[in-house]
Design a protein around this motif. Structure first.
Motif, mmCIF file in Angstrom:
data_model
loop_
_atom_site.group_PDB
_atom_site.id
_atom_site.type_symbol
_atom_site.label_atom_id
_atom_site.label_comp_id
_atom_site.label_asym_id
_atom_site.label_seq_id
_atom_site.Cartn_x
_atom_site.Cartn_y
_atom_site.Cartn_z
ATOM 1 N N ALA A 164 36.165 45.495 45.982
ATOM 2 C CA ALA A 164 36.560 44.370 45.130
ATOM 3 C C ALA A 164 37.956 44.599 44.560
ATOM 4 C CB ALA A 164 35.540 44.176 44.013
ATOM 5 N N LEU A 165 38.236 45.849 44.161
ATOM 6 C CA LEU A 165 39.555 46.156 43.616
ATOM 7 C C LEU A 165 40.646 45.970 44.672
ATOM 8 C CD1 LEU A 165 41.287 47.190 41.310
ATOM 9 C CD2 LEU A 165 40.777 49.534 42.065
ATOM 10 N N THR A 208 45.835 43.729 35.691
ATOM 11 C CA THR A 208 44.595 43.590 36.472
ATOM 12 C C THR A 208 43.578 44.618 36.011
ATOM 13 O OG1 THR A 208 45.874 42.875 38.386
ATOM 14 C CG2 THR A 208 43.598 43.591 38.792
ATOM 15 N N GLN A 209 42.364 44.188 35.812
ATOM 16 C CA GLN A 209 41.294 45.120 35.470
ATOM 17 C C GLN A 209 39.996 44.645 36.130
ATOM 18 O OE1 GLN A 209 41.192 45.195 31.224
ATOM 19 N NE2 GLN A 209 40.052 43.291 31.026
ATOM 20 N N LEU A 210 39.146 45.615 36.418
ATOM 21 C CA LEU A 210 37.886 45.351 37.135
ATOM 22 C C LEU A 210 36.732 45.836 36.271
ATOM 23 C CD1 LEU A 210 36.408 44.533 39.795
ATOM 24 C CD2 LEU A 210 36.656 46.928 40.498
ATOM 25 N N ARG A 233 40.607 43.930 47.198
ATOM 26 C CA ARG A 233 40.835 42.492 47.395
ATOM 27 C C ARG A 233 41.653 41.910 46.235
ATOM 28 N NH1 ARG A 233 35.480 42.749 49.690
ATOM 29 N NH2 ARG A 233 34.571 42.464 47.625
ATOM 30 N N MET A 234 41.396 42.364 45.005
ATOM 31 C CA MET A 234 42.177 41.889 43.858
ATOM 32 C C MET A 234 43.654 42.264 44.015
ATOM 33 S SD MET A 234 39.522 42.773 40.757
ATOM 34 C CE MET A 234 40.711 42.331 39.505
ATOM 35 N N GLY A 238 45.267 40.031 46.632
ATOM 36 C CA GLY A 238 45.560 38.706 46.089
ATOM 37 C C GLY A 238 46.759 38.733 45.160
ATOM 38 N N MET A 239 46.852 39.791 44.359
ATOM 39 C CA MET A 239 47.997 39.909 43.450
ATOM 40 C C MET A 239 49.301 40.015 44.234
ATOM 41 S SD MET A 239 50.324 42.300 42.253
ATOM 42 C CE MET A 239 49.541 43.821 42.708
ATOM 43 N N THR A 294 40.946 42.710 53.224
ATOM 44 C CA THR A 294 41.922 42.074 52.336
ATOM 45 C C THR A 294 42.644 40.892 52.975
ATOM 46 O OG1 THR A 294 43.631 43.601 53.113
ATOM 47 C CG2 THR A 294 42.319 44.297 51.215
#
Length: 973
Positions: free
Chosen positions: A600-601, A653-655, A603-604, A607-608, A550
């Protein structure tokens, strides 16, 4: 002076040449030379022994073959005598003499027919012929197919014997060799005719085989293989008429014919190696009617004799080798002692080279051991002492020229150093500067690294190729100090310009050179490119502080930042806050969409966070799905506002992975510093506890650590149980116990309740009462639920395998099971995996669990019942709304709480209440189970109340699988 320098040069050169050669001691040289001589002697002795053994072997074989030849002659002679004796007794056969005298052919045939069979099969006679005195054939038996030449030859023999009355014994060889006897038939001194008897050599060959042990055969010359049924040897133009051990012997003869001619085999004994066996072959010509037509071949196996020769040679070689080793050991010991004195002299000689003449003579005196007789080494000692005296005198004479030599040496050293430092092969930048700091020269590696040529940099100030920084002025001063002789060396690191616009990080070492004019080199600068080292060093430093997934701070760096924030808060009296959160249902996302989706989640989320918090705030990933944020200089309301903002952004946020969309939420714990903790450990523990409180409120929420949660003992207890539960989950320390539930009316046990136990590291078995609460507060309760489902369904399948009567099980679900979206898929999958009948499984829930989320409980129970499983309502009767839940929830069985059963014998109120509960439950069509049945009296009362099932220590104590189901007989009646 020139002559002295020349001598020194020659001495140095000779010494250099000597040092290049490898050292080998005299004792090793002498030992090696003597070893070679002894090895040569041993080899010579082995060769002579081998030749002697071979000669002896050949002589013995010649004698052996001479004996073979005599044996063959003797056997043929005995064969001849045998058939001659048979010819002599023919006239004495009954009636034979009269028939022969009267020349009555019919009588002769009739009488001899009676004896022919015996002669043919017993004595091996091939044919018999009778001739009268007129040389006419009167009768014959056996082989008669003789060619015209053979008949003519036979006629001549008969005629000769009739004339001379002397028997002859010719050997006739055609398709085979037959030994003949042509003998007169004498009756009372009168010749009555001639008898011709022929016998083959087969018996003689077999007798030879028995006597000598060697194989023997008969070879016939110039016979075509189609002429007779015999094997043909093309190279010798012979056919094998007879041969003992035919299969092997024929192969040996063929191999011999390819190597040797028949003439060699006639003259000499030949030897070949066939299939690792050694054979000798010798041909013996037979004196037949036709010369050189027939041969006897003798094949003898000499393998044992040859192997004995080889063994003898190996033994001789081994003895010689052992003698060599012993001799070398003795020689080595002798020369080691002799040369040790010479070695002492050689070790003291370097003292002469260093001018320590007195020490040299003293050392010689100490090492020179007195001998009875003087030898060459004593002479060497005396010569060395004299030499030391002469060298000491010579050194005093040379001292006057030392100053001149030193001056020349300094000049040569400057030239040598200058040339050596300009080597272009060194993987460093080498350049020289004059006293003004301008570059004079640069090596090829510097040109390759900076892309500048030497001409381009010539007369360029050295500082111009460095990137300017605040140390440039100080560096210029230090270089001036080198030029002025105030400093000998200077080390520093600087970023260096390259012609292509790039830069390189270089570590420089500047050294002072002697110079006479302003144009002479005064500074030698050597630069080592450390660009890659700096890059790696920076990356490692970054990795030590950051999470590579991250790019946020890791736990170690975060702890340091938090400690500094707490310290600043205490120093400047500025409050701060710590947010601690993890992601809800992160494990579910990992399990359903894979770890790549989880990464991936994460990392999201990272970033948030960076977009949401202030620039002075510190965010970090502490591990797994746990994140933390340090909010310095913020009050309670501000911290809560940041937590709300994070939750809001997470909800947006959604993946989406593989057409599956995951929404993100988190539970955030808030702790203030220094109010809730004055050190990192206490503050993290407070924030962690607050996060679990947020989870208890329903997830996707925040919770501020309050004074009621500050009990250190409670925090420590939760941390203790959390670590113990996590260890048990990781190392499979949870185990299942089974307690029987008996049918009250029939006394059979066909149902068990599954109970959870924790096998502690000290061997203790812990009940759920100690750790379930901690599991609920720390969020580990779902993992325990999943583990219980997995183990219970697997054990149910194992227990009911090959069992006539199916056993059913009750599995307890926690109060949080109704908030677990993974529960129903797990139940479905485990039922399929283990092929378990859903009707054998019932799930127990308590009234309090159902009360917390009645709609959720009703929906989940409905879905599970659609699978075919049942439900048990535990602790029935303890709540005020028990009857309401009995109507609202789709349960199959109610379990009356043990508090009403334990004292039912003595407490009339409990009897009335249990009767009422049974009446209502029966009215709803539910089965009834009573727990805490601890004696027979309680069981008797329950039987009268028509309760369906009983559970308690009187029925059976909880036990693990291996003990419980080995005692089925105890529970069945």
């Amino acid at each position: 002076m020139l002559q002295i320098v020349k001598k020194d040069t020659l001495t140095t050169h000779a010494q250099s040449e000597t040092e290049k050669r490898a050292f080998l001691s005299f004792k090793w040289k002498i030992t090696s030379l003597s070893s070679l001589i002894l090895i040569a002697v041993v080899l010579l002795f082995c060769i002579v022994s081998y030749l002697g053994l071979i000669t002896n072997f050949n002589d013995q074989r010649k004698i052996e073959h001479q004996r073979f030849e005599r044996e063959i002659d003797s056997l043929i002679e005995r064969l001849t005598q045998k058939i001659r004796q048979q010819a002599e007794i023919i006239p004495f056969l009954d009636g034979m003499g009269k028939a022969l005298l009267s020349n009555d052919k019919e009588a002769i045939s009739k009488i001899f027919d009676q004896h022919w069979t015996l002669l043919h099969f017993h004595s091996g006679v091939e044919f018999v012929r009778f001739y009268n005195t007129a040389n006419e054939l009167t009768a014959d038996w056996g082989i008669t197919e003789l060619n015209e030449n053979d008949n003519q030859t036979l006629f001549e023999w008969v005629k000769q014997v009739n004339q001379n009355e002397v028997p002859i014994d010719p050997l006739l060889c055609r398709q085979n060799c037959v030994q003949l006897t042509v003998a007169p038939l004498l009756i009372e001194g009168q010749t009555a005719g001639i008898a011709v008897i022929g016998i083959t050599l087969a018996d003689a060959l077999l007798a030879f085989k028995r006597i000598s042990g060697a194989d023997i055969g008969l070879l016939l010359h110039n016979l075509h293989p189609t002429d007779l049924e015999a094997s043909h040897i093309e190279a010798w133009q012979t056919s094998v008429a007879a041969l003992t051990n035919k299969s092997d012997s024929y192969e040996i003869l063929l191999a011999t014919s390819k190597i040797y001619s028949i003439t060699d085999s006639l003259k000499n004994i030949v030897q070949i190696n066939q299939d690792n066996r050694h054979h000798q072959i010798k041909l013996y010509p037979l004196e037949s009617v036709n010369k050189n037509l027939a041969y006897l071949v003798v094949i003898s196996d000499v393998t044992p004799a040859v192997n004995n020769i080889y063994d003898s040679i190996w033994k001789i070689a081994l003895i010689g080798f052992l003698g060599l080793v012993i001799s070398e050991f003795l020689l080595f010991s002798i020369f080691t002692r002799l040369l040790s004195r010479l070695k002492d002299v050689s070790f003291t000689l370097p003292l002469l080279a260093s001018g320590q003449f007195e020490d040299f003579r003293h050392s010689l005196t100490l090492t020179n051991k007195k001998q009875i007789y003087r030898d060459e080494i004593d002479m060497l000692y005396d010569a060395a002492v004299k030499l030391s005296v002469q060298l000491e005198d010579l050194e005093q004479k040379v001292s006057s020229r030392t100053k001149l030599l030193i001056q020349q040496k300094d000049e040569l050293s400057r030239e040598r150093d200058f040339v050596a430092n300009l080597l272009d092969t060194a993987q460093v930048i080498v350049l020289t500067q004059n006293s003004s700091g301008k570059i004079i020269s640069m090596n090829a590696y510097g040109e390759m690294l900076t892309y500048y040529s030497e001409e381009e940099l010539k007369n360029t100030p050295f500082l111009n190729i460095l990137v300017s920084d605040f140390d440039s002025h100080e560096l210029s001063m230090h270089l001036d100090e080198i030029n002025q002789g105030l400093r000998e060396q200077l080390r520093h690191e600087a970023i260096t310009h390259c012609k292509d616009g790039t830069t390189r990080h270089v570590a420089w070492l500047h050294s002072r050179l002697s110079w006479n004019s302003i144009d002479d080199p005064s500074v030698l600068s050597v630069g080592l490119d450390i660009t890659e080292y700096k890059r790696v060093e920076g990356h490692l430093a970054w990795l030590a502080d950051h999470d590579p997934l991250t790019n946020l701070y890791n736990r170690r760096r975060f702890s340091e930042e938090l400690e500094q924030a707490i310290s600043r808060s205490d120093r400047y009296h500025h409050p701060g806050a710590l947010l601690f959160f993890d992601l809800d249902r992160f494990k579910y996302i990992n399990d359903t969409s894979g770890h790549q989706a989880g990464d991936a989640l994460l990392r999201m989320v990272a970033g948030m966070l960076l977009r949401t918090i202030r620039s002075d705030d510190v965010s970090a990933r502490l591990g797994g799905d746990e994140f933390a944020v340090i909010l310095p200089e913020i009050n309670t309301e501000g911290a809560i506002e940041v937590a709300k903002k994070i939750l809001a952004h997470l909800s947006e946020t959604q993946l989406t992975i593989n057409s599956r969309t995951h929404k993100v939420s988190a539970s955030i714990g808030i702790a203030l510093f220094p109010e809730h903790g004055e050190n990192v450990h206490d503050l993290l523990a407070a924030a962690d506890l607050a996060m679990y409180q947020a989870k208890d409120t329903g997830r996707n929420a925040w919770y501020l650590f309050s004074t009621e949660d500050r009990s250190r003992e409670r925090v420590q207890t939760l941390v203790y149980w959390k670590e113990k539960i996590e260890y048990a989950l990781l190392h499979d320390r949870f185990m299942l116990y089974f307690q029987p539930i008996m049918s009250v009316q029939t006394g059979e046990v066909q149902h068990y309740e599954v109970l959870l136990r924790l096998h502690d590291v000290d061997g203790a078995i812990l009940s759920p009462a100690g750790f379930i609460s901690a599991a609920e507060h720390t969020g580990l309760i779902h993992s325990i639920d999943h583990l219980v489902l997995h183990k219970a369904i697997m054990q149910a399948a194992r227990i009911n395998q090959n069992r006539e009567k199916t056993i059913s099980f009750s599995i307890n679900l926690s109060a949080h099971a109704f908030n677990d979206p993974e529960l129903l898929p797990i139940i479905k999958q485990k039922l399929i995996d283990h092929k378990v009948d859903p009707k054998t499984l019932m799930f127990e829930i308590t009234e309090t669990a159902a009360l917390e989320n009645l709609p959720g409980a009703r929906a989940l129970m409905k879905e599970i019942k659609e699978l075919g499983c049942g439900f048990v309502l535990d602790d029935f009767g303890v709540g005020f709304s028990s009857f309401y839940y009995l109507r609202e929830l789709p349960v199959d069985t109610v379990k009356i709480d043990g508090s009403f059963i334990r004292n039912i014998i003595d407490n009339k109120d409990d009897q009335i209440l249990v009767n009422a509960l049974c009446s209502v439950a029966s009215g709803f069509g539910k089965k009834i189970t009573a727990e805490f049945v601890e004696n027979e009296q309680i069981l008797t009362v329950l039987r009268k109340m028509k309760i369906d099932y009983a559970q308690g220590y009187h029925i059976g104590k909880p036990a693990p699988y291996d003990r419980c189901f080995s005692q089925d007989s105890e529970f069945s009646g």
